[in-house]
Scaffold this active site. Structure first.
Site, PDB file in Angstrom:
ATOM      1  N   GLY A   9       0.825  -1.184  -0.038  1.00  0.00           N
ATOM      2  CA  GLY A   9       0.082  -0.102  -0.165  1.00  0.00           C
ATOM      3  C   GLY A   9       0.722   1.159   0.054  1.00  0.00           C
ATOM      4  N   VAL A  10       0.157   2.508  -0.088  1.00  0.00           N
ATOM      5  CA  VAL A  10       0.773   3.486  -0.124  1.00  0.00           C
ATOM      6  C   VAL A  10       1.466   3.819   1.239  1.00  0.00           C
ATOM      7  CG1 VAL A  10       0.362   6.276  -0.054  1.00  0.00           C
ATOM      8  CG2 VAL A  10      -0.659   4.795  -1.774  1.00  0.00           C
ATOM      9  N   ARG A  11       2.525   4.133   1.420  1.00  0.00           N
ATOM     10  CA  ARG A  11       3.639   4.338   2.595  1.00  0.00           C
ATOM     11  C   ARG A  11       3.721   3.170   3.511  1.00  0.00           C
ATOM     12  NH1 ARG A  11       6.002   8.350   1.159  1.00  0.00           N
ATOM     13  NH2 ARG A  11       6.444   8.857   3.361  1.00  0.00           N
ATOM     14  N   SER A  12       3.869   2.149   2.700  1.00  0.00           N
ATOM     15  CA  SER A  12       3.947   0.816   3.433  1.00  0.00           C
ATOM     16  C   SER A  12       5.296   0.277   3.597  1.00  0.00           C
ATOM     17  CB  SER A  12       3.292  -0.413   2.625  1.00  0.00           C
ATOM     18  OG  SER A  12       4.207  -0.474   1.318  1.00  0.00           O
ATOM     19  N   THR A  38       9.332   6.861 -11.868  1.00  0.00           N
ATOM     20  CA  THR A  38       8.124   7.288 -12.783  1.00  0.00           C
ATOM     21  C   THR A  38       7.364   8.315 -12.219  1.00  0.00           C
ATOM     22  OG1 THR A  38       7.055   5.259 -11.557  1.00  0.00           O
ATOM     23  CG2 THR A  38       8.169   4.738 -13.661  1.00  0.00           C
ATOM     24  N   HIS A  53      12.938   9.916  -1.615  1.00  0.00           N
ATOM     25  CA  HIS A  53      13.463   8.725  -2.301  1.00  0.00           C
ATOM     26  C   HIS A  53      14.855   8.775  -2.879  1.00  0.00           C
ATOM     27  CE1 HIS A  53      10.115   5.906  -2.897  1.00  0.00           C
ATOM     28  NE2 HIS A  53       9.294   7.017  -2.062  1.00  0.00           N
ATOM     29  N   ALA A  55      17.403  10.779  -1.830  1.00  0.00           N
ATOM     30  CA  ALA A  55      18.346  11.194  -0.830  1.00  0.00           C
ATOM     31  C   ALA A  55      18.762   9.475  -0.199  1.00  0.00           C
ATOM     32  CB  ALA A  55      17.799  11.943   0.406  1.00  0.00           C
TER      33      ALA A  55
END
Length: 182
Positions: A9-12, A38, A53, A55
């Site tokens: 999921g998002v932020r998983s 992307t 991401h 960094a």
């Protein structure tokens, strides 16, 4: 050639897990890594996510921004490729479609055909490994908007196709990887 699907999921924590996986596997022997991004910078929040991401990635990894086209031809000089994310690439395709045309089944089929072609090309490439990150859209409710529903339909089908072809499949829940295949 090994294909690994990492969903969640998002932020998983799926992207961080995929990055650690590639770092581990590419460190065993000298290897060139390409990070395929992307995501699009739509607003300040996306800027922050993309910067976070970026960094987190090792400086020696190359980055290819591929918001509009996924193609294996730029991967020729690499051993490992990490694509983050297939679902964002699909979202970018859908954002180009006028809302009144979202119900057109041929548009969805064109996107899925392109996903199939990409997966097939990955399998035929000289890469040692490709790690593909994607959002798991099957655990939430049905989206309220036509765009959201079309996104769920296409990503859900694309994920099933990728999982069928992948050598390994992992879902990440609350930062914890759960191996589904391989």
């Amino acid at each position: 050639m090994n294909i690994v699907m990492v969903s969640g999921g998002v932020r998983s924590g799926k992207s961080a897990y995929a990055e650690r996986l590639v770092l581990e596997r590419s460190s065993a022997a000298p290897a060139k890594v390409l990070y395929v991004a992307t995501g699009l910078r739509w607003d300040g929040e996306m800027d922050e996510r993309i910067d976070k991401h970026r960094a987190r990635r090792p400086a020696e990894w190359d980055t290819l921004e591929a918001a509009s086209d996924l193609s294996v031809s730029p991967y020729e000089d690499y051993d490992f490729v990490l694509v983050d994310t297939l679902s964002a690439w699909i979202a970018n395709r859908l954002m180009e479609i006028p809302e009144e045309r979202l119900g057109d089944k041929s548009l969805a089929q064109r996107i899925l055909t392109r996903v199939d072609e990409y997966i097939e090309a990955l399998g035929a490439s000289r890469l040692r490994e490709a790690v593909i990150v994607t959002d798991e859209v099957g655990w939430g409710g049905v989206a309220l908007s036509p765009l959201g529903r079309r996104f769920q339909d296409i990503v859900g089908e694309a994920n099933q196709r990728l999982a069928a072809r992948a050598d390994e499949a992992v879902v990440v829940v609350s930062g914890l990887p759960w191996r589904l295949k391989g």
